[in-house]
Design a protein around this motif. Structure first.
Motif, PDB file in Angstrom:
ATOM      1  N   GLU A 110       0.944  -1.232   0.170  1.00  0.00           N
ATOM      2  CA  GLU A 110       0.117   0.044   0.028  1.00  0.00           C
ATOM      3  C   GLU A 110       0.876   1.163   0.203  1.00  0.00           C
ATOM      4  N   LEU A 111       2.028   1.258   0.987  1.00  0.00           N
ATOM      5  CA  LEU A 111       2.873   2.517   0.902  1.00  0.00           C
ATOM      6  C   LEU A 111       3.556   2.673  -0.496  1.00  0.00           C
ATOM      7  N   GLU A 112       4.147   1.635  -1.018  1.00  0.00           N
ATOM      8  CA  GLU A 112       4.829   1.666  -2.309  1.00  0.00           C
ATOM      9  C   GLU A 112       3.830   2.300  -3.371  1.00  0.00           C
ATOM     10  N   ASP A 113       2.671   1.561  -3.363  1.00  0.00           N
ATOM     11  CA  ASP A 113       1.828   2.106  -4.433  1.00  0.00           C
ATOM     12  C   ASP A 113       1.405   3.594  -4.260  1.00  0.00           C
ATOM     13  N   HIS A 114       1.176   3.988  -3.186  1.00  0.00           N
ATOM     14  CA  HIS A 114       0.810   5.405  -3.031  1.00  0.00           C
ATOM     15  C   HIS A 114       2.032   6.242  -3.055  1.00  0.00           C
ATOM     16  N   TYR A 115       3.113   5.978  -2.575  1.00  0.00           N
ATOM     17  CA  TYR A 115       4.357   6.868  -2.679  1.00  0.00           C
ATOM     18  C   TYR A 115       5.416   6.595  -3.798  1.00  0.00           C
ATOM     19  N   GLU A 116       4.979   5.684  -4.526  1.00  0.00           N
ATOM     20  CA  GLU A 116       5.902   5.313  -5.670  1.00  0.00           C
ATOM     21  C   GLU A 116       7.468   5.298  -5.358  1.00  0.00           C
ATOM     22  N   VAL A 117       7.886   4.666  -3.830  1.00  0.00           N
ATOM     23  CA  VAL A 117       9.030   4.354  -3.792  1.00  0.00           C
ATOM     24  C   VAL A 117       9.024   3.219  -2.659  1.00  0.00           C
ATOM     25  N   LYS A 118      10.139   2.682  -2.752  1.00  0.00           N
ATOM     26  CA  LYS A 118      10.146   1.565  -1.496  1.00  0.00           C
ATOM     27  C   LYS A 118      10.219   1.882  -0.323  1.00  0.00           C
ATOM     28  N   PRO A 119       9.528   1.492   0.732  1.00  0.00           N
ATOM     29  CA  PRO A 119       9.821   1.997   2.077  1.00  0.00           C
ATOM     30  C   PRO A 119      11.017   1.363   2.714  1.00  0.00           C
ATOM     31  N   ILE A 120      11.403   2.054   3.719  1.00  0.00           N
ATOM     32  CA  ILE A 120      12.577   1.684   4.465  1.00  0.00           C
ATOM     33  C   ILE A 120      12.106   0.749   5.756  1.00  0.00           C
ATOM     34  N   LEU A 121      12.916  -0.522   5.860  1.00  0.00           N
ATOM     35  CA  LEU A 121      12.262  -1.298   6.999  1.00  0.00           C
ATOM     36  C   LEU A 121      13.449  -0.997   8.045  1.00  0.00           C
ATOM     37  N   TYR A 122      12.808  -0.444   9.164  1.00  0.00           N
ATOM     38  CA  TYR A 122      13.665  -0.322  10.438  1.00  0.00           C
ATOM     39  C   TYR A 122      13.420  -1.716  11.313  1.00  0.00           C
ATOM     40  N   THR A 123      14.727  -2.199  11.888  1.00  0.00           N
ATOM     41  CA  THR A 123      14.535  -3.487  12.660  1.00  0.00           C
ATOM     42  C   THR A 123      15.774  -3.654  13.498  1.00  0.00           C
ATOM     43  N   THR A 124      15.716  -4.454  14.653  1.00  0.00           N
ATOM     44  CA  THR A 124      16.802  -4.688  15.229  1.00  0.00           C
ATOM     45  C   THR A 124      17.436  -6.098  14.400  1.00  0.00           C
ATOM     46  N   GLN A 125      18.665  -6.379  14.868  1.00  0.00           N
ATOM     47  CA  GLN A 125      19.397  -7.516  14.447  1.00  0.00           C
ATOM     48  C   GLN A 125      18.345  -8.843  14.804  1.00  0.00           C
ATOM     49  N   ARG A 126      17.988  -8.878  16.147  1.00  0.00           N
ATOM     50  CA  ARG A 126      17.145 -10.023  16.302  1.00  0.00           C
ATOM     51  C   ARG A 126      15.862 -10.158  15.352  1.00  0.00           C
ATOM     52  N   ILE A 127      15.083  -8.978  15.191  1.00  0.00           N
ATOM     53  CA  ILE A 127      13.962  -9.317  14.654  1.00  0.00           C
ATOM     54  C   ILE A 127      14.232  -9.145  13.008  1.00  0.00           C
ATOM     55  N   PHE A 128      15.419  -8.582  12.553  1.00  0.00           N
ATOM     56  CA  PHE A 128      15.948  -8.783  11.046  1.00  0.00           C
ATOM     57  C   PHE A 128      15.872 -10.247  11.055  1.00  0.00           C
ATOM     58  N   LYS A 129      16.400 -11.132  11.861  1.00  0.00           N
ATOM     59  CA  LYS A 129      16.628 -12.611  11.537  1.00  0.00           C
ATOM     60  C   LYS A 129      15.268 -13.267  11.906  1.00  0.00           C
ATOM     61  N   MET A 130      14.258 -12.727  12.591  1.00  0.00           N
ATOM     62  CA  MET A 130      13.014 -13.442  12.650  1.00  0.00           C
ATOM     63  C   MET A 130      12.033 -13.324  11.743  1.00  0.00           C
ATOM     64  N   TYR A 131      12.157 -12.048  11.112  1.00  0.00           N
ATOM     65  CA  TYR A 131      11.184 -11.587  10.169  1.00  0.00           C
ATOM     66  C   TYR A 131      11.499 -11.210   8.727  1.00  0.00           C
ATOM     67  N   ILE A 132      12.723 -10.665   8.703  1.00  0.00           N
ATOM     68  CA  ILE A 132      13.052 -10.294   7.361  1.00  0.00           C
ATOM     69  C   ILE A 132      13.964 -11.182   6.494  1.00  0.00           C
TER      70      ILE A 132
END
Length: 244
Positions: free
Chosen positions: A156-178
């Motif tokens: 939804e954000l990418e379609d509206h703003y026509e740019v890839k969103p930045i993903l903010y995350t910790t090292q732990r959550i990066f491993k879990m979800y990214i």
């Protein structure tokens, strides 16, 4: 002292003052000129920092700022509108971030952000703040469930703003979800050990690094004494090329 000597002294002092002013002016100009290879530093903030003197904040050797805008499907930071409008009057590159909530859909969260954050190619891309909070700190949702919410919000954000969103995350959550699922998206990694993280856990290059939660600057008066400090992983020229 003769009038001639007195006059010479006055002239000499005057010349010295002029020289000092010239040196100060040149030095001040150099200090405020953005070199193409200088360290690209920025802050992120919210209502916790209270009233912001944006001109004063911007004058303290920073290049960018991320401002909290929204959270979940209906929360809007009480200072966002003012912070957004005032920050646009400075030379800072500015972006807004959304704190992702696990209890509602990505689509309604995107609507909340879109209704409050203007679209403009003069600003940094929107940020999705992916953290564990409350009951989820000890009972994290499975990756599959989070991915449904995150993917919908990203789309939804990418379609509206026509740019890839930045993903903010910790090292732990990066491993879990990214992991390796979002290689095309800029990653803003939190790592507070104060040593430059060479790469992300998946071996990819990060885009922003939050290196401190305890920065102190002039220009805000909120209950929160500290301000988060960040660096861009590259030169100022690369920063401008990547986002503008």
């Amino acid at each position: 002292m003769t009038k001639r000597k007195a006059l010479s002294l006055v002239v000499g002092i005057g010349v010295l003052i002029i020289i000092i002013l010239i040196i100060y002016g040149v030095t001040n100009t150099l200090n405020h000129t953005k070199r193409a290879d200088h360290l690209v530093k920025g802050v992120d903030l919210s209502a916790y920092q209270g009233e912001i003197d944006w001109e004063l904040l911007a004058a303290q050797n920073i290049d960018f700022a991320f401002i909290k805008a929204t959270e979940g499907d209906d929360f809007v930071d009480s200072k966002f509108k003012t912070n957004w409008e005032e920050s646009q009057k400075t030379q800072l590159k500015v972006g807004a971030y959304h704190f992702l909530n696990y209890d509602t859909t990505g689509k309604v969260q995107a609507r909340n952000f879109i209704e409050n954050v203007p679209a403009s190619n003069k600003n940094l891309p929107p940020v999705i703040d992916l953290e564990l909070y409350g009951i989820y700190e000890d009972n994290a949702l499975p990756k599959e469930q989070v991915k449904v919410i995150l993917d919908e919000l990203i789309k939804e954000l990418e379609d509206h703003y026509e740019v890839k969103p930045i993903l903010y995350t910790t090292q732990r959550i990066f491993k879990m979800y990214i992991g390796t699922d979002y290689k095309d998206y800029p990653i803003w990694i939190v790592d507070l050990d104060n040593s430059w993280p060479e790469t992300l856990p998946n071996g990819e290059k990060f885009t922003f690094w939050q290196y401190s939660h305890r920065g102190m600057m002039d220009g805000y008066d909120g209950d929160e004494t500290f301000i988060d400090m960040n660096l861009y992983n590259g030169t100022y020229a690369e920063f401008i090329k990547e986002f503008f």
